[in-house]
Design an enzyme around this catalytic site. Structure first.
Site, short mmCIF file in Angstrom:
data_model
loop_
_atom_site.label_atom_id
_atom_site.label_comp_id
_atom_site.label_asym_id
_atom_site.label_seq_id
_atom_site.Cartn_x
_atom_site.Cartn_y
_atom_site.Cartn_z
N HIS A 115 0.85 -1.19 0.00
CA HIS A 115 0.00 0.00 0.00
C HIS A 115 0.88 1.24 0.00
O HIS A 115 2.02 1.22 0.48
CB HIS A 115 -0.88 0.06 1.26
CG HIS A 115 -1.88 -1.04 1.37
ND1 HIS A 115 -1.56 -2.31 1.78
CD2 HIS A 115 -3.22 -1.05 1.10
CE1 HIS A 115 -2.65 -3.07 1.79
NE2 HIS A 115 -3.67 -2.32 1.37
N ALA A 142 12.53 -23.00 2.46
CA ALA A 142 11.28 -23.13 3.20
C ALA A 142 10.96 -21.89 4.01
O ALA A 142 11.83 -21.35 4.71
CB ALA A 142 11.34 -24.35 4.11
N ARG A 183 26.98 -15.47 0.98
CA ARG A 183 27.94 -16.30 0.25
C ARG A 183 27.77 -16.07 -1.25
O ARG A 183 26.69 -15.76 -1.73
CB ARG A 183 27.74 -17.80 0.52
CG ARG A 183 28.06 -18.24 1.94
CD ARG A 183 29.54 -18.20 2.23
NE ARG A 183 29.86 -18.74 3.53
CZ ARG A 183 29.88 -18.02 4.66
NH1 ARG A 183 29.56 -16.73 4.62
NH2 ARG A 183 30.20 -18.59 5.80
#
Length: 219
Positions: A115, A142, A183
């Site tokens: 928004h 995940a 990394r």
């Protein structure tokens, strides 16, 4: 004996017919909600519990050999390339592009919604959506969240639980909240290796430690 055998065979046939009817009825109840504008390539699998909300100007296109596992909710327009793997519980909002060979771990969220900042009476102002692109070959871990307006580079990795609110370069691992480059990924003939871009010793391994993308100190 023959009459009993025929009767038994007839009963088995009838039972099989009833099982087929019940299976079809259950499949109809569980049938995935794939909308009127969902386009699937060859050998595409979408679990029946995943909801794909599509329609006019909101097409969902799934490339060949893409797999989408259970419990997802997507709203088009969404474009997915070939050989994409999406684990359970995905939440994907409009204006998302996922390129070929991407993997999404369980419960990944690609959220384009935001928004404008509203007046003091209500801070959530005018809603808007900023597009997201996930580059070819990348892996989103995940529970990671990618926010609107972000481009994740090719062959990069987003660590478990990360919140990505800025662009991610190619061939890096990002982690944290907000996500930062931790990394660089160096590819060899048959394997890849993670290299610390901040370690001077890794310069000999090919990490470009002078790249400003790796030295961005802001949050």
């Amino acid at each position: 004996m023959t009459k009993e055998k025929l009767t038994l065979e007839d009963e088995i046939v009838e039972l099989r017919r009833q099982v087929d009817e019940l299976s079809a009825a259950v499949a109809a109840i569980r049938s995935p909600q794939h909308g009127k504008k969902t386009i699937k390539g060859d050998n595409v699998f979408v679990d029946s519990s995943t909801v794909l909300v599509s329609g006019e100007n909101a097409t969902i296109c799934l490339g060949d050999h893409t797999k989408v596992w259970r419990g997802g909710e997507w709203t088009g327009p969404v474009t997915v390339g070939k050989r994409v793997f999406v684990n359970q519980g995905s939440y994907i909002r409009p204006l998302v592009t996922i390129e070929d060979d991407v993997s999404l771990g369980p419960f990944v969220r690609l959220i384009t919604d935001t928004h404008e900042i509203g007046h003091k009476t209500r801070r959530t102002g005018t809603p808007k959506k900023d597009a997201i692109r996930i580059g070819q070959g990348s892996w989103i871990g995940a529970g990671a969240t990618v926010m609107g307006g972000v481009n994740v580079g090719k062959r990069s990795i987003v660590a478990v639980g990360a919140v990505v609110n800025r662009d991610v370069p190619d061939n890096v691992l990002v982690a944290g909240v907000p996500a930062r480059v931790v990394r660089q990924i160096k590819d060899f003939d048959e394997f890849a290796e993670l290299i610390d871009p901040f370690d001077p010793k890794s310069a000999s391994k090919g990490a470009d430690c002078s790249d400003s993308r790796y030295n961005n100190a802001e949050g």
